[in-house]
Scaffold this motif. Structure first.
Motif, PDB file in Angstrom:
ATOM      1  N   LEU A  59     -21.290   7.262  18.977  1.00  0.00           N
ATOM      2  CA  LEU A  59     -19.956   7.255  18.286  1.00  0.00           C
ATOM      3  C   LEU A  59     -19.542   5.970  17.965  1.00  0.00           C
ATOM      4  O   LEU A  59     -20.033   4.996  18.827  1.00  0.00           O
ATOM      5  N   ALA A  60     -19.171   5.598  16.740  1.00  0.00           N
ATOM      6  CA  ALA A  60     -18.864   4.062  16.611  1.00  0.00           C
ATOM      7  C   ALA A  60     -17.800   3.623  17.210  1.00  0.00           C
ATOM      8  O   ALA A  60     -16.680   4.359  17.147  1.00  0.00           O
ATOM      9  N   PRO A  61     -17.942   2.491  17.774  1.00  0.00           N
ATOM     10  CA  PRO A  61     -16.640   1.926  18.580  1.00  0.00           C
ATOM     11  C   PRO A  61     -15.472   1.746  17.699  1.00  0.00           C
ATOM     12  O   PRO A  61     -14.331   2.261  18.036  1.00  0.00           O
ATOM     13  N   SER A  62     -15.631   1.538  16.496  1.00  0.00           N
ATOM     14  CA  SER A  62     -14.306   1.311  15.684  1.00  0.00           C
ATOM     15  C   SER A  62     -13.766   2.740  15.348  1.00  0.00           C
ATOM     16  O   SER A  62     -12.539   2.976  15.316  1.00  0.00           O
ATOM     17  N   SER A  63     -14.537   3.865  15.454  1.00  0.00           N
ATOM     18  CA  SER A  63     -14.037   5.072  15.251  1.00  0.00           C
ATOM     19  C   SER A  63     -13.242   5.440  16.180  1.00  0.00           C
ATOM     20  O   SER A  63     -12.391   6.274  16.241  1.00  0.00           O
ATOM     21  N   VAL A  64     -13.953   5.175  17.408  1.00  0.00           N
ATOM     22  CA  VAL A  64     -13.466   5.708  18.876  1.00  0.00           C
ATOM     23  C   VAL A  64     -11.920   5.069  19.086  1.00  0.00           C
ATOM     24  O   VAL A  64     -11.075   5.718  19.359  1.00  0.00           O
ATOM     25  N   TYR A  65     -11.946   3.635  18.767  1.00  0.00           N
ATOM     26  CA  TYR A  65     -10.666   3.046  18.872  1.00  0.00           C
ATOM     27  C   TYR A  65      -9.571   3.957  17.829  1.00  0.00           C
ATOM     28  O   TYR A  65      -8.680   4.174  18.267  1.00  0.00           O
ATOM     29  N   ARG A  66     -10.023   3.795  16.509  1.00  0.00           N
ATOM     30  CA  ARG A  66      -9.170   4.734  15.595  1.00  0.00           C
ATOM     31  C   ARG A  66      -8.663   5.906  16.236  1.00  0.00           C
ATOM     32  O   ARG A  66      -7.458   6.350  15.957  1.00  0.00           O
ATOM     33  N   ASN A  67      -9.351   6.692  16.617  1.00  0.00           N
ATOM     34  CA  ASN A  67      -9.395   8.195  17.061  1.00  0.00           C
ATOM     35  C   ASN A  67      -8.447   8.266  18.229  1.00  0.00           C
ATOM     36  O   ASN A  67      -7.600   9.039  18.663  1.00  0.00           O
ATOM     37  N   LEU A  68      -8.720   7.380  19.339  1.00  0.00           N
ATOM     38  CA  LEU A  68      -7.879   7.191  20.355  1.00  0.00           C
ATOM     39  C   LEU A  68      -6.352   7.034  19.821  1.00  0.00           C
ATOM     40  O   LEU A  68      -5.545   7.564  20.638  1.00  0.00           O
ATOM     41  N   ASP A  69      -6.198   6.232  19.047  1.00  0.00           N
ATOM     42  CA  ASP A  69      -4.907   5.812  18.413  1.00  0.00           C
ATOM     43  C   ASP A  69      -4.179   7.227  17.862  1.00  0.00           C
ATOM     44  O   ASP A  69      -3.200   7.523  18.055  1.00  0.00           O
ATOM     45  N   VAL A  70      -4.974   7.907  17.010  1.00  0.00           N
ATOM     46  CA  VAL A  70      -4.766   9.269  16.637  1.00  0.00           C
ATOM     47  C   VAL A  70      -4.382  10.143  17.593  1.00  0.00           C
ATOM     48  O   VAL A  70      -3.238  10.812  17.325  1.00  0.00           O
ATOM     49  N   LEU A  71      -5.147  10.268  18.284  1.00  0.00           N
ATOM     50  CA  LEU A  71      -5.031  11.188  19.677  1.00  0.00           C
ATOM     51  C   LEU A  71      -3.682  10.906  20.402  1.00  0.00           C
ATOM     52  O   LEU A  71      -2.932  11.727  20.939  1.00  0.00           O
ATOM     53  N   GLU A  72      -3.446   9.479  20.554  1.00  0.00           N
ATOM     54  CA  GLU A  72      -2.459   9.080  21.391  1.00  0.00           C
ATOM     55  C   GLU A  72      -1.120   9.264  20.471  1.00  0.00           C
ATOM     56  O   GLU A  72      -0.009  10.144  21.030  1.00  0.00           O
ATOM     57  N   ARG A  73      -0.953   9.158  19.311  1.00  0.00           N
ATOM     58  CA  ARG A  73       0.015   9.437  18.484  1.00  0.00           C
ATOM     59  C   ARG A  73       0.521  11.003  18.177  1.00  0.00           C
ATOM     60  O   ARG A  73       1.412  11.276  17.925  1.00  0.00           O
ATOM     61  N   SER A  74      -0.714  11.860  18.425  1.00  0.00           N
ATOM     62  CA  SER A  74      -0.642  13.086  18.092  1.00  0.00           C
ATOM     63  C   SER A  74      -0.241  13.971  19.682  1.00  0.00           C
ATOM     64  O   SER A  74       0.147  14.988  19.666  1.00  0.00           O
ATOM     65  N   GLY A  75      -0.131  12.988  20.598  1.00  0.00           N
ATOM     66  CA  GLY A  75       0.253  13.604  21.829  1.00  0.00           C
ATOM     67  C   GLY A  75      -0.777  14.257  22.670  1.00  0.00           C
ATOM     68  O   GLY A  75      -0.576  15.032  23.421  1.00  0.00           O
ATOM     69  N   VAL A  76      -1.912  13.949  22.419  1.00  0.00           N
ATOM     70  CA  VAL A  76      -3.208  14.358  23.047  1.00  0.00           C
ATOM     71  C   VAL A  76      -3.530  13.654  24.166  1.00  0.00           C
ATOM     72  O   VAL A  76      -4.330  13.965  25.277  1.00  0.00           O
ATOM     73  N   VAL A  77      -3.465  12.343  24.021  1.00  0.00           N
ATOM     74  CA  VAL A  77      -3.942  11.372  25.195  1.00  0.00           C
ATOM     75  C   VAL A  77      -2.930  10.304  25.652  1.00  0.00           C
ATOM     76  O   VAL A  77      -2.099  10.190  24.502  1.00  0.00           O
ATOM     77  N   ASN A  78      -3.002   9.770  26.716  1.00  0.00           N
ATOM     78  CA  ASN A  78      -2.174   8.800  27.180  1.00  0.00           C
ATOM     79  C   ASN A  78      -3.050   7.371  27.447  1.00  0.00           C
ATOM     80  O   ASN A  78      -4.132   7.533  27.742  1.00  0.00           O
ATOM     81  N   ARG A  79      -2.527   6.309  26.883  1.00  0.00           N
ATOM     82  CA  ARG A  79      -3.209   5.050  27.006  1.00  0.00           C
ATOM     83  C   ARG A  79      -2.762   4.350  28.325  1.00  0.00           C
ATOM     84  O   ARG A  79      -1.129   4.256  28.416  1.00  0.00           O
ATOM     85  N   ILE A  80      -3.494   4.132  29.267  1.00  0.00           N
ATOM     86  CA  ILE A  80      -3.198   3.641  30.798  1.00  0.00           C
ATOM     87  C   ILE A  80      -3.290   2.077  30.578  1.00  0.00           C
ATOM     88  O   ILE A  80      -4.627   1.684  30.508  1.00  0.00           O
ATOM     89  N   THR A  81      -2.595   1.118  30.659  1.00  0.00           N
ATOM     90  CA  THR A  81      -2.622  -0.412  30.672  1.00  0.00           C
ATOM     91  C   THR A  81      -2.624  -1.023  32.086  1.00  0.00           C
ATOM     92  O   THR A  81      -2.532  -2.244  32.121  1.00  0.00           O
TER      93      THR A  81
END
Lengths: 157, 157
Positions: free
Chosen positions: B61-83
């Motif tokens: 998996l390309a890191p740039s795609s993973v970052y982009r997709n984590l963003d998409v998944l977060e905005r779609s309510g699939v994933v939470n980002r913990i900082t």
DNA sequence: ATCATAATGAGAGTAAGTCTCATTTACACC
DNA sequence: GGTGTAAATGAGACTTACTCTCATTATGAT
């Protein structure tokens, strides 16, 4: 539950400086002019602040020194680093220099506001967390309870 | 209060994929092979994971795609980002794909473990937070309750 | 006052994460 | 099953919050 103002510090300004000085001394650090100005900048803000906000309030402080000193202050137990507010860390005084409280974190603009909950709820939270921590072999230091949402300013847009 | 295992998902794997697909579709996004592998990597981890940990589980998996997709998944309510865990963001499934829970955050190694609290406490927390939020004109979305301390591994060093 | 040591600050360096853009893939319709 | 269109991909350049370095300066103990 009463909503206290964040501008009700548990310590007077001079007591704050004394307490900071003592904590730094305990870690073999000096309370220099720059660190004093940094502490005053955080105090004046009255809310968790980012580095740019500090530099605005206290111009002339070198960013590299502010970063280093925030680190020193954090390790000396003077300051807490809050990373919930997006890509920029916020800083505020640690307990007991500031009374125990929690945060309203705006998911839009990343701003952070302090709020206070009643002691009974805090006690139940601590009890429950201590229990699950014990089961996981985890040594608790502190808890953080943040509410994520939209602040009044961002909601009205 | 029973300590549930994080490996007790509220959804079966196929139901998870269906739910993810539905949420993506609702936001006009496609459930591609890459996103499917990303979701499976997070699922296999069973704990909040960082980007490097994802790439280890799902090499190629390309890191740039993973970052982009984590963003998409977060905005779609699939994933939470913990900082909360230091300088590296962790990701995990959002509710209701995963049941409501909290985190043990290790201040040494930055690892994050899930824990579950009982519903009664959650209800009191939500009530209190709603009250202070209302007073501040703040629109609540979700709360986060993390315990910071030292994990079993770091404590024994 | 002197001295040893810690603190400072300017700028180089690091690394997590984002952006760009040419190419590829996925879905809608036939 | 093909075809067209719009979204997704991935390699790498780029941004930026933060850290490190090191020569200079300030601090507090004696």
């Amino acid at each position: 539950m009463t909503r206290r103002r964040n501008t009700d510090p548990p310590l007077s300004t001079s007591d704050l400086h004394a307490a900071v000085s003592q904590r730094l001394a305990r870690h073999d650090h000096r309370y220099t002019q720059g660190r004093r100005r940094l502490v005053e900048a955080i105090l004046e803000a009255g809310q968790p602040v980012t580095l740019p906000e500090i530099v605005v309030v206290a111009p002339g402080l070198a960013p590299s020194s502010v970063y280093r000193n925030l680190d020193v202050l954090e390790r000396s137990g003077v300051v807490n680093r809050i990373t919930s507010g997006g890509d920029r860390a916020h800083f505020e005084f640690a307990e007991p220099l500031m009374s125990h409280h929690h945060h309203l974190v705006c998911v839009d603009c990343g701003s952070i506001e302090d709020v206070f909950l009643d002691d009974e709820l805090e006690a139940s939270v601590d009890r429950s967390l201590a229990e699950v921590a014990g089961q996981a072999g985890f040594t608790p230091l502190r808890h953080s309870l943040d509410l994520h949402g939209r602040c009044a300013g961002c909601e009205s847009d």
